[in-house]
Design an enzyme around this catalytic site. Structure first.
Site, short mmCIF file in Angstrom:
data_model
loop_
_atom_site.label_atom_id
_atom_site.label_comp_id
_atom_site.label_asym_id
_atom_site.label_seq_id
_atom_site.Cartn_x
_atom_site.Cartn_y
_atom_site.Cartn_z
N SER A 105 69.98 -27.98 22.61
CA SER A 105 70.80 -27.00 21.93
C SER A 105 72.28 -27.24 22.25
CB SER A 105 70.35 -25.60 22.35
OG SER A 105 70.97 -24.60 21.60
N ASP A 118 63.73 -26.33 12.62
CA ASP A 118 64.83 -25.84 13.46
C ASP A 118 66.13 -25.86 12.68
OD1 ASP A 118 66.48 -25.07 15.48
OD2 ASP A 118 66.11 -26.79 16.78
N HIS A 157 63.11 -23.57 17.75
CA HIS A 157 64.21 -24.16 18.52
C HIS A 157 63.89 -24.23 20.01
CE1 HIS A 157 68.30 -25.36 19.34
NE2 HIS A 157 68.51 -24.31 20.11
#
Length: 529
Positions: free
Chosen positions: A328, A386, A441
């Site tokens: 991320s 995602d 995610h």
């Protein structure tokens, strides 16, 4: 005069009838065998050892059935595909998650010696011919780096009622021991702290109490180095920098400003200024003399330790590589970190790689081209469902990239860097089929789908071994019939312990060695690696 209707030759009719009969027989045979296997697998009264043998035998039978099912699917309609899909997948039920001691299947595959192939696995040829199908050695190495990032999440104190919220719950000497990662053969040498002068939504964890360990900084990751035994297995001394992302839902990325900041002030790439997203840049480069943990920026802390380790092992005549990994937001920080290392540490020339999971776009075209010219190899692991890898600029960037060759070269459009390994959450038979953005995610979901990935057009690997229960550490993505509770990874009793002398539930005091200290940002002596 009416025309006589066209008659189908008798031979064709017989052929069609034969095909239909054969299809029907195969379907019946397939269904009957699957029923028998199911009945046998659920018969009560078997001993654990006998149940294991039966499970192995039924697994072999299911593989044979899968081959027949594929033939049926090719010549029949889609109604048999669901049955064929189920028959070629590993079977897990709630009983598989009961503790049976040594008789349970190991949660990890054995690790081979990759010393002769380490450059290819590290990306020297951009992972050509290693991704489809995915080479098992590469899969294990990617998983290893992913587990390093996951360890940052697992040890992060995110309790707002804790005075140490935003710090690591363990000191660096026992981080891997507490999380069961000593098997990887690495030792942590330094913790990394970060702050930001720009308002980046929801990245910063802070205590709701008046007194806190730091009002400005958060723990963001660590630097580690491979030990002697692991270095022999992988063919070089590997330095790892692991960066965490956020522990908040992915919606915060939607609030990111798309403004860019000049990143490399030492020069330009061609006539274009190298720029990156301003929020990422601020977290990576912010510092203040008024803070306890960020008198040096995250960039300076990391690069100082990387240089120290490189010089130490180069003086011993060893081959050294740098692998920067992150998830991320951490994937964005990893790119900037690798850029600086390749530019400022010439001893690492050609041996700098990035393994990122669900990382967003970071910089402009000049940033991408400069990274490529520095020889940084980037492998982006991305889930199809995602949304974060499509940001910033989910619509605007796509339109301009596909509009025409001229607009695709615009320097102010965000660019992805490197080679992509695309996964599909729906390929797993253990995950729910709802569109959960946060679940898609999640890093544990990434590692689960990665463990089951073989190639683009094949199903979930039958011999995938990674623990399926890990998926629900901080999500509710596993199917309900597996009976794994959602978000089960948490401190026992939410951090409270029972004082046996008084009979009261109290909040424990941290051990002195686990309390964050500005002195702990210094390097750890290199010994007994």
């Amino acid at each position: 005069m009416e025309k006589s209707p066209i008659k189908t030759p008798l031979r064709k009719l017989r052929r069609r009838g034969t095909k239909r009969t054969w299809r029907l027989k195969q379907k019946l045979k397939l269904t009957w065998k699957s029923i028998k296997i199911r009945v046998r697998s659920y018969l009560p009264g078997f001993l654990a050892t006998k149940k294991r043998l039966t499970h192995v035998k039924s697994r072999n039978q299911e593989q044979e059935l899968a081959q027949v099912a594929r033939k049926v699917c090719k010549i029949s309609n889609d109604s048999t595909k669901s049955l064929a899909f189920l028959l070629q997948l590993p079977k897990y039920s709630a009983a598989d998650f009961l503790d049976r001691g040594d008789m349970m299947t190991p949660a990890a595959s054995p690790r081979e010696n990759i010393s002769k192939m380490w450059r290819e696995i590290h990306g020297s040829k951009n992972w050509e011919n290693l991704l489809d199908p995915l080479h098992p050695w590469l899969r294990r190495e990617i998983t290893k780096y992913g587990e390093f990032v996951e360890s940052v999440y697992d040890s992060l104190d995110f309790d707002p009622l804790s005075e140490f919220c935003g710090s690591c719950r363990y000191n660096r000497n026992k981080l891997f021991e507490e999380l069961g990662l000593t098997r990887h053969g690495y030792k942590v040498t330094k913790y990394i702290y970060a702050m930001s002068h720009v308002d980046v939504p929801q990245w910063f964890l802070t205590s709701s109490l008046g007194e806190t360990w730091s009002k400005d900084s958060n723990w963001m990751g660590f630097v580690a180095v491979s030990g002697d035994r692991e270095s022999l297995r992988i063919g070089r001394r590997d330095i790892v920098v692991a960066w965490r992302g956020t522990v908040t839902p992915t919606e915060w990325f939607m609030d990111l400003r798309t403004s860019k900041e000049p990143f490399d002030c030492q020069g330009e790439h061609g006539n274009n200024v190298i720029k990156v997203q301003s929020g990422f840049f601020s977290i990576y480069n912010s510092k203040s003399e008024l803070t306890r943990y960020n008198k040096k920026s995250a960039s300076e802390q990391t690069m100082e330790e990387v240089r120290r380790l490189v010089n130490f092992f180069k003086d011993r005549g060893e081959e050294v590589s740098l692998t920067v990994t992150g998830h991320s937001l951490g994937g964005a920080l990893a790119l900037m970190n690798a850029y600086e290392a390749a530019r400022d540490v010439p001893e690492l020339s050609g041996n700098v790689s990035v393994i990122s999971f669900g990382a967003p776009r970071v910089g402009n075209l000049a940033f991408k081209e400069r990274l490529n010219s520095l020889g940084v190899k980037v492998l982006r692991v991305v889930n199809k469902q995602d949304i974060v890898p499509k940001l910033p600029g989910i619509v605007f960037n796509k339109v301009l990239n596909k509009l025409n060759p001229i607009t695709s070269r615009l320097n102010w459009v965000y660019r992805h860097v490197g080679t992509q390994l695309k996964l599909d959450v729906f390929s797993s038979p253990y995950l729910k089929r709802d569109s959960d953005l946060a679940g898609s995610h999640n890093l544990e979901v990434y590692l689960h789908v990665l463990d089951g990935f073989h190639r683009k057009k094949s199903g979930f690997r039958v011999n995938a071994r990674r623990d399926v229960a890990s998926v629900n550490k901080s999500t509710d993505m596993l199917l309900d019939h597996l009976r794994i509770p959602e978000c089960w990874y948490q401190v026992a009793h939410k951090g409270l312990i029972l004082n046996k002398q008084t009979g009261r539930w109290v909040k424990p005091v941290r051990a002195p060695e686990d309390i964050p200290s500005p002195l702990s940002t210094g390097p750890k002596p290199i010994y007994s690696l």
